[in-house]
Design a protein around this motif. Structure first.
Motif, PDB file in Angstrom:
ATOM      1  N   VAL A 185       9.637  10.620  -9.881  1.00 23.61           N
ATOM      2  CA  VAL A 185       9.292  10.371  -8.483  1.00 23.61           C
ATOM      3  C   VAL A 185      10.283   9.383  -7.876  1.00 23.61           C
ATOM      4  CG1 VAL A 185       7.516   9.502  -6.915  1.00 23.61           C
ATOM      5  CG2 VAL A 185       6.850  10.794  -8.945  1.00 23.61           C
ATOM      6  N   SER A 186      10.758   9.662  -6.664  1.00 23.11           N
ATOM      7  CA  SER A 186      11.639   8.719  -5.972  1.00 23.11           C
ATOM      8  C   SER A 186      11.366   8.767  -4.476  1.00 23.11           C
ATOM      9  CB  SER A 186      13.112   9.047  -6.242  1.00 23.11           C
ATOM     10  OG  SER A 186      13.455  10.306  -5.716  1.00 23.11           O
ATOM     11  N   GLN A 187      11.461   7.606  -3.850  1.00 21.42           N
ATOM     12  CA  GLN A 187      11.322   7.456  -2.398  1.00 21.42           C
ATOM     13  C   GLN A 187      10.097   8.184  -1.852  1.00 21.42           C
ATOM     14  OE1 GLN A 187      15.065   7.326  -0.130  1.00 21.42           O
ATOM     15  NE2 GLN A 187      16.072   8.062  -1.976  1.00 21.42           N
ATOM     16  N   THR A 188       8.992   8.036  -2.544  1.00 24.83           N
ATOM     17  CA  THR A 188       7.759   8.742  -2.188  1.00 24.83           C
ATOM     18  C   THR A 188       6.651   7.741  -1.882  1.00 24.83           C
ATOM     19  OG1 THR A 188       8.290  10.753  -3.421  1.00 24.83           O
ATOM     20  CG2 THR A 188       5.952  10.267  -3.092  1.00 24.83           C
ATOM     21  N   ARG A 189       5.917   7.997  -0.802  1.00 25.71           N
ATOM     22  CA  ARG A 189       4.797   7.145  -0.408  1.00 25.71           C
ATOM     23  C   ARG A 189       3.510   7.739  -0.970  1.00 25.71           C
ATOM     24  NH1 ARG A 189       4.939   7.480   5.043  1.00 25.71           N
ATOM     25  NH2 ARG A 189       2.909   8.358   5.494  1.00 25.71           N
ATOM     26  N   ILE A 190       2.758   6.927  -1.698  1.00 29.05           N
ATOM     27  CA  ILE A 190       1.516   7.384  -2.317  1.00 29.05           C
ATOM     28  C   ILE A 190       0.351   6.597  -1.730  1.00 29.05           C
ATOM     29  CG2 ILE A 190       0.223   7.525  -4.478  1.00 29.05           C
ATOM     30  CD1 ILE A 190       2.831   8.028  -5.911  1.00 29.05           C
ATOM     31  N   ALA A 207       7.508  -1.641   2.105  1.00 26.88           N
ATOM     32  CA  ALA A 207       8.042  -1.587   3.458  1.00 26.88           C
ATOM     33  C   ALA A 207       6.965  -2.036   4.439  1.00 26.88           C
ATOM     34  CB  ALA A 207       8.511  -0.171   3.786  1.00 26.88           C
ATOM     35  N   ARG A 208       7.332  -2.135   5.696  1.00 28.30           N
ATOM     36  CA  ARG A 208       6.391  -2.627   6.699  1.00 28.30           C
ATOM     37  C   ARG A 208       5.231  -1.651   6.905  1.00 28.30           C
ATOM     38  NH1 ARG A 208       9.024  -4.871  12.074  1.00 28.30           N
ATOM     39  NH2 ARG A 208       9.722  -6.368  10.491  1.00 28.30           N
ATOM     40  N   THR A 209       5.509  -0.363   6.825  1.00 30.57           N
ATOM     41  CA  THR A 209       4.467   0.634   7.107  1.00 30.57           C
ATOM     42  C   THR A 209       4.091   1.464   5.890  1.00 30.57           C
ATOM     43  OG1 THR A 209       6.181   2.203   7.813  1.00 30.57           O
ATOM     44  CG2 THR A 209       5.170   0.829   9.519  1.00 30.57           C
ATOM     45  N   SER A 210       4.759   1.282   4.761  1.00 31.29           N
ATOM     46  CA  SER A 210       4.468   2.148   3.628  1.00 31.29           C
ATOM     47  C   SER A 210       4.925   1.510   2.321  1.00 31.29           C
ATOM     48  CB  SER A 210       5.169   3.502   3.812  1.00 31.29           C
ATOM     49  OG  SER A 210       6.576   3.311   3.884  1.00 31.29           O
ATOM     50  N   LEU A 211       4.516   2.150   1.228  1.00 29.21           N
ATOM     51  CA  LEU A 211       4.981   1.781  -0.103  1.00 29.21           C
ATOM     52  C   LEU A 211       5.806   2.941  -0.641  1.00 29.21           C
ATOM     53  CD1 LEU A 211       1.738   0.304  -1.713  1.00 29.21           C
ATOM     54  CD2 LEU A 211       3.619  -0.934  -0.665  1.00 29.21           C
ATOM     55  N   LEU A 212       7.006   2.637  -1.117  1.00 33.42           N
ATOM     56  CA  LEU A 212       7.867   3.659  -1.702  1.00 33.42           C
ATOM     57  C   LEU A 212       7.910   3.461  -3.208  1.00 33.42           C
ATOM     58  CD1 LEU A 212      10.829   3.706   0.837  1.00 33.42           C
ATOM     59  CD2 LEU A 212       8.771   5.096   0.827  1.00 33.42           C
ATOM     60  N   PHE A 213       7.671   4.547  -3.960  1.00 33.90           N
ATOM     61  CA  PHE A 213       7.591   4.468  -5.414  1.00 33.90           C
ATOM     62  C   PHE A 213       8.770   5.198  -6.062  1.00 33.90           C
ATOM     63  CE2 PHE A 213       3.275   3.699  -4.149  1.00 33.90           C
ATOM     64  CZ  PHE A 213       2.725   2.904  -5.143  1.00 33.90           C
ATOM     65  N   TRP A 214       9.288   4.588  -7.138  1.00 32.51           N
ATOM     66  CA  TRP A 214      10.205   5.262  -8.042  1.00 32.51           C
ATOM     67  C   TRP A 214       9.602   5.124  -9.436  1.00 32.51           C
ATOM     68  CZ3 TRP A 214      11.697   2.618  -3.814  1.00 32.51           C
ATOM     69  CH2 TRP A 214      12.717   3.120  -3.014  1.00 32.51           C
ATOM     70  N   PHE A 215       9.352   6.219 -10.144  1.00 32.26           N
ATOM     71  CA  PHE A 215       8.887   6.080 -11.525  1.00 32.26           C
ATOM     72  C   PHE A 215       9.078   7.391 -12.276  1.00 32.26           C
ATOM     73  CE2 PHE A 215       4.963   7.123  -9.095  1.00 32.26           C
ATOM     74  CZ  PHE A 215       4.571   8.271  -9.741  1.00 32.26           C
TER      75      PHE A 215
END
Length: 266
Positions: free
Chosen positions: A225-230, A253-261
């Motif tokens: 997963v990369s640059q994905t908002r969950i 981020a200000r409006t979201s969470l970006l996940f890499w895993f």
């Protein structure tokens, strides 16, 4: 000749030189374009097939009518568009399920932006790439109805990009086997009070799992997963096989969470 006249003459000569250079560049550019355009359709389409669907192949379609026809040809990718009335057009389908069913291993399915595509328990048993056609993931939304186990179920190596997947209960993506890559997407699950019943990603894969030869992945089982908002759900990933969460990185981020895993073998 006065100093002013001399400067004026030098400026005119400089302008003429710049004009000649510009014309030379235009001629060179047009000659390159005309040379590649001398290729037949099959050869040009073969070249386009090596381009990443988004944004390179998409931008290629904007060059001219011929390149648009070849870059959007069903041999290169299939299209899902609910607004198309003439479904006899090759490579165009009214829903994702029919596009997946008609696809061949390695195909790319471009899902039209706007509106909501309703999906439920769609099994994908061959290598495919599903891409949203909008500018951002929220432009292309896949919604799974309440009561379904998952929106999409993967039994082969696949990639999802630029899509928003929503599930009221159950999970957005169910990973059984193969290498699943999720890039630049949004996964949304039921939040309170039933978030314990929801999970954006569920993997039941085992590293030693024996799968049929026609769906076995050469890269091994895993979720990347990369640059994905969950959003929503009790946890981002639930694994019931022997794969484990590794190399986790979260960007706030200000409006979201970006996940890499990665979810790979321990």
């Amino acid at each position: 000749m006065t100093v002013m006249e001399n400067k004026k003459q030098q400026q005119e000569e400089c302008n003429k030189g710049q004009l000649k250079n510009c014309q030379r560049k235009k001629t060179s550019s047009s000659s390159c374009y005309s040379r590649i355009n001398n290729l037949d359709d099959g050869c040009l389409m073969h070249i386009f097939s090596f381009l990443p669907p988004i944004p390179d192949r998409f931008n290629t379609a904007l060059v001219c009518h011929r390149w648009n026809y070849l870059a959007c040809h069903p041999r290169l990718w299939l299209r899902v568009d609910r607004s198309v009335k003439d479904l006899s057009e090759p490579g165009v389908f009214p829903n994702i399920e029919s596009a997946v069913s008609a696809s061949r291993p390695g195909d790319t399915i471009l899902i039209a932006a706007g509106g909501t595509h309703r999906i439920s328990n769609i099994q994908i048993k061959k290598p495919l790439c599903l891409i949203g056609a909008g500018e951002i993931p929220d432009d292309t939304m896949l919604t799974c109805a309440r009561g379904s186990d998952s929106a999409l179920e993967f039994l082969s190596t696949c990639k999802l990009a630029n899509l928003t997947v929503k599930a009221e209960l159950g999970c957005c993506l169910l990973h059984r086997s193969g290498r699943l890559t999720i890039d630049g997407c949004v996964l949304q699950c039921e939040s309170n009070p039933l978030d314990f019943l929801s999970c954006p990603i569920v993997s039941t894969a085992n590293s030693s799992e024996v799968v049929p030869s026609h769906i076995k992945s050469n890269s091994g089982n895993g979720v990347f997963v990369s640059q994905t908002r969950i959003e929503g759900g009790a946890k981002a990933v639930l694994t019931s096989g022997d794969l484990v969460l590794q190399r986790v990185r979260v960007v706030y981020a200000r409006t979201s969470l970006l996940f890499w895993f990665d979810v790979v073998q321990m």
